[in-house]
Scaffold this motif. Structure first.
Motif, PDB file in Angstrom:
ATOM      1  N   THR A   1       1.229   6.710  -2.873  1.00 38.33           N
ATOM      2  CA  THR A   1       0.437   7.126  -4.037  1.00 38.33           C
ATOM      3  C   THR A   1      -0.988   6.614  -3.907  1.00 38.33           C
ATOM      4  O   THR A   1      -1.962   7.346  -4.163  1.00 38.33           O
ATOM      5  N   GLN A   2      -1.145   5.340  -3.499  1.00 39.44           N
ATOM      6  CA  GLN A   2      -2.477   4.795  -3.285  1.00 39.44           C
ATOM      7  C   GLN A   2      -3.181   5.515  -2.139  1.00 39.44           C
ATOM      8  O   GLN A   2      -4.373   5.811  -2.206  1.00 39.44           O
ATOM      9  N   CYS A   3      -2.440   5.800  -1.081  1.00 42.85           N
ATOM     10  CA  CYS A   3      -3.008   6.500   0.069  1.00 42.85           C
ATOM     11  C   CYS A   3      -3.498   7.888  -0.342  1.00 42.85           C
ATOM     12  O   CYS A   3      -4.578   8.327   0.069  1.00 42.85           O
TER      13      CYS A   3
ATOM     14  N   TYR B   1       0.871  -1.182   0.000  1.00 44.25           N
ATOM     15  CA  TYR B   1       0.000   0.000   0.000  1.00 44.25           C
ATOM     16  C   TYR B   1       0.897   1.218   0.000  1.00 44.25           C
ATOM     17  O   TYR B   1       1.447   1.619   1.022  1.00 44.25           O
TER      18      TYR B   1
ATOM     19  N   LYS C   1      -4.477   8.799  -3.292  1.00 43.15           N
ATOM     20  CA  LYS C   1      -5.669   8.622  -4.126  1.00 43.15           C
ATOM     21  C   LYS C   1      -6.897   8.339  -3.277  1.00 43.15           C
ATOM     22  O   LYS C   1      -7.997   8.829  -3.547  1.00 43.15           O
ATOM     23  N   ASP C   2      -6.723   7.556  -2.208  1.00 45.72           N
ATOM     24  CA  ASP C   2      -7.849   7.180  -1.352  1.00 45.72           C
ATOM     25  C   ASP C   2      -8.310   8.318  -0.445  1.00 45.72           C
ATOM     26  O   ASP C   2      -9.474   8.373  -0.055  1.00 45.72           O
TER      27      ASP C   2
END
Length: 676
Positions: free
Chosen positions: A407-409, A404, A411-412
């Motif tokens: 970048t994913q964080c 995780y 986006k979320d």
């Protein structure tokens, strides 16, 4: 930083922490950073004042803004003594003795203009450096001369760069920066990024009073000036500590790696030709050894040539790595050892057992590795404590946590990735952080996502606990819990609380573990934490609890708290507690709300305008209305219920003595604007 470089850095930093900071010179070096910055700031003001009066500043610039070494003559001349000096004697006389003709007045003026430009306009560093570099009077005065004064004035903007730090940065980042002022903006950014990426690791090894960049700087000094590291790329070797790693415990505990073929005796002073003669003599004299000229005995020569700084991977069979270390000295022959007398001193940096399937043909004791293979080994999955080999090299392994990324964080959570990176760095530096802000800003949601990132690809665990006014020390740390005894009476055992139990789980893990404390300010924190107040600041210490049990917080534990500032102001939190946490502000994110509804059928512009009007009326950042109430796909259908049953009660409470303000934000008053 590549995994192999980071592993090498951590090994060297561990060695540095044990070798230098606690010496008298090391202590003086540590104390010098603050002292020399303060003197530099004073010197800057002195020169600036003289320049403002239109007086000559030549001597002052050359004596007060350039870093000099600490000698009796320099102290007498009242120059700027600095821990990173560029000048030992008289700068002007030295230049004249070398036959150089220098217009010192123009040189000092050029330096003055450059430093003042940088100090007044730190964001314009690149232009200042370009202008300085093109001046005919800048020759010879590069980063080592000028960045100490810049760093003294603005340490957050300008890092101290000299040949020691430049070589270290190039080595660990595989770069080729120069010490020219024209290159300073790039190497300044490079060091800042490097330090941010390793700050938590440095703090875990040596958590000093220094800034993170100063810790890196003093390490660079030790690495180049004291250890005298060549800063050349190391070589990598796989070496088995005996068949089946039978000698591993001895190697690990006593800091070495060894080879057999002891009959060759000491080969440290032999040339390769002399080694071959010695080898052939033994083969002819003792045929029962079954040595082959082209066989394993030749590994001894390679082994004896391994250099200090090279990296060693110790393996067990063809599927396990048992240790990773750094060679700390030259080959030696242990005459009194029963077996395996050819040896190298090794500092075992990582003794985590890992699963790694070596290619076929790698059964030899000594095999060279390339950097990519070494990096693969560093990132190989860990074998958890208590797990055993199941068969021919197969290992029962607990899968690592999911990947995780930040970048994913981002986006979320709709939060800028750079800001998230700074928050993660702060959390790892302090080891505990609090997300604070008004209601509806997604504090708990973000804490869960940050924890997920901190646990990414590791074996760590996560738990969450809700604080409330009735929560106590006995719930969190330990306390007496009455229970029915065997004979029908009551027993009063001391029972560990949630934090003690969590820490015991964390001790069995290799990687970061996260405890989320939701609504942390709703409990009496000083009372609930007790001895934890001390341990949060001194992670390497332990305390004795009331039960007599000794306790410490494992270094891999991170604490993430959430605090609703509308419930209790951050200003009311105990000051001693506040300085033990990094505080991460979270306020209404209207841009995130717009991004969320970009893919829904709800037109969000009207809602954003109403929320802006509401928050302007509230007029207090800590009580503003957040956006998480409205982050749902079915908002078009649910908006009226959310507004009337969640938003209006909050506004009624806040504007309890201003009913007219509540009235202007009732559903009937704003529904047309919201549904437009």
């Amino acid at each position: 930083m590549q995994a192999s470089k980071k592993s090498e850095f951590l090994a060297l930093y561990q060695e540095f922490s044990e070798d230098y900071p606690l010496t008298e010179k090391g202590k003086e070096h540590v104390s010098a950073y603050s002292k020399h910055r303060q003197q530099g700031q004073q010197n800057y003001r002195e020169v600036e004042a003289v320049a403002a009066r239109g007086e000559d500043i030549t001597d002052l610039v050359l004596l007060k803004w350039i870093p000099y070494s600490d000698t009796p003559a320099n102290r007498e001349r009242e120059v700027w003594i600095h821990h990173a000096p560029c000048v030992t004697g008289d700068l002007v006389k030295k230049s004249e003795n070398n036959g150089n003709t220098v217009d010192w007045a123009e040189t000092a003026k050029t330096i003055f203009q450059f430093v003042k430009h940088c100090n007044d306009n730190p964001a314009d560093l690149e232009t200042a450096c370009q202008n300085y570099e093109t001046s005919p009077h800048s020759k010879g005065f590069q980063t080592g001369y000028l960045t100490p004064i810049l760093n003294a004035l603005r340490p957050d903007d300008f890092l101290l760069i000299n040949s020691k730090s430049q070589r270290s940065i190039n080595y660990f980042t595989n770069s080729n920066y120069s010490t020219k002022i024209a290159n300073y903006p790039q190497i300044n950014d490079a060091e800042r990024q490097l330090v941010n990426s390793i700050a938590s690791d440095m703090r875990a090894i040596w958590d000093s009073e220094l800034r993170d960049d100063d810790q890196f700087d003093i390490f660079c000094h030790w690495l180049t000036a004291i250890k005298k590291h060549t800063l050349k790329p190391p070589k990598y070797w796989k070496i088995s500590p005996g068949d089946g790693a039978w000698q591993w415990d001895e190697c690990r505990d006593n800091g070495f790696i060894a080879l057999g073929f002891s009959e060759l005796m000491d080969v440290s002073n032999l040339s390769q030709q002399e080694f071959n003669v010695q080898r052939d003599k033994i083969i002819n004299q003792y045929p029962e050894l079954n040595w082959n000229k082209d066989g394993g005995v030749n590994q001894v020569w390679k082994f004896s040539q391994i250099s200090e700084g090279d990296r060693i991977v110790a393996n067990r069979g063809i599927s396990e790595v048992v240790g990773i270390g750094t060679v700390t000295g030259a080959y030696y022959y242990q005459h009194d050892a029963e077996k395996q007398r050819h040896r190298l001193p090794v500092h075992w940096d990582d003794t985590t057992v890992r699963s790694f399937n070596f290619p076929k043909g790698w059964v030899k004791t000594l095999i060279p590795l390339n950097a990519n293979r070494f990096s693969d080994i560093l990132q190989a999955p860990k074998i958890q404590e208590g797990m055993t080999l199941m068969g021919k090299g197969d290992v029962s392994i607990q899968p690592p946590n999911e990947t995780y990324t930040l970048t994913q964080c981002s986006k979320d959570t709709y939060i800028d990735e750079a800001l998230l990176h700074s928050w993660v760095s702060a959390t790892n530096r302090k080891k505990q952080a609090i997300l604070y802000g008004p209601p509806g800003t997604g504090k708990t949601y973000l804490a869960q996502r940050l924890a997920r990132h901190l646990l990414s690809e590791g074996d760590g665990c996560k738990e969450i606990v809700q604080f409330h006014p009735a929560y106590t020390y006995e719930d969190f740390i330990e306390g007496i819990r009455p229970k029915q005894g065997e004979n029908g009476g009551l027993d009063y055992p001391v029972v560990a609380g949630q934090f003690i139990n969590f820490c015991e789980k964390a001790r069995k893990r290799q990687d970061t573990c996260v405890l989320i404390i939701d609504e942390i300010n709703r409990a009496n924190l000083a009372q609930v934490f007790g001895e934890l107040m001390y341990l949060m600041e001194y992670r390497d210490h332990e305390v004795t609890l009331p039960s007599g049990r000794t306790f410490s917080i494992p270094n891999n534990v991170r604490i993430l708290g959430t605090m609703n500032t509308a419930d209790r102001s951050i200003a009311l939190v105990d000051h001693a507690l506040r300085r033990r946490f990094a505080f991460l502000p979270l306020y209404p994110n209207l841009l995130g709300l717009a991004q969320f509804h970009a893919d829904t059928d709800f037109a969000v512009d009207g809602l954003i305008q109403v929320l802006t009007d509401v928050n302007q009326s509230i007029g207090d950042l800590q009580y503003q209305l957040g956006t998480s109430f409205f982050l749902q796909k079915s908002l078009k259908d649910d908006l009226q219920a959310i507004w009337q049953m969640e938003i209006e009660p909050y506004l009624e409470e806040y504007f309890f003595d201003q009913p007219d303000k509540v009235k202007q934000f009732r559903w009937d008053a704003i529904k047309t604007q919201l549904q437009a």
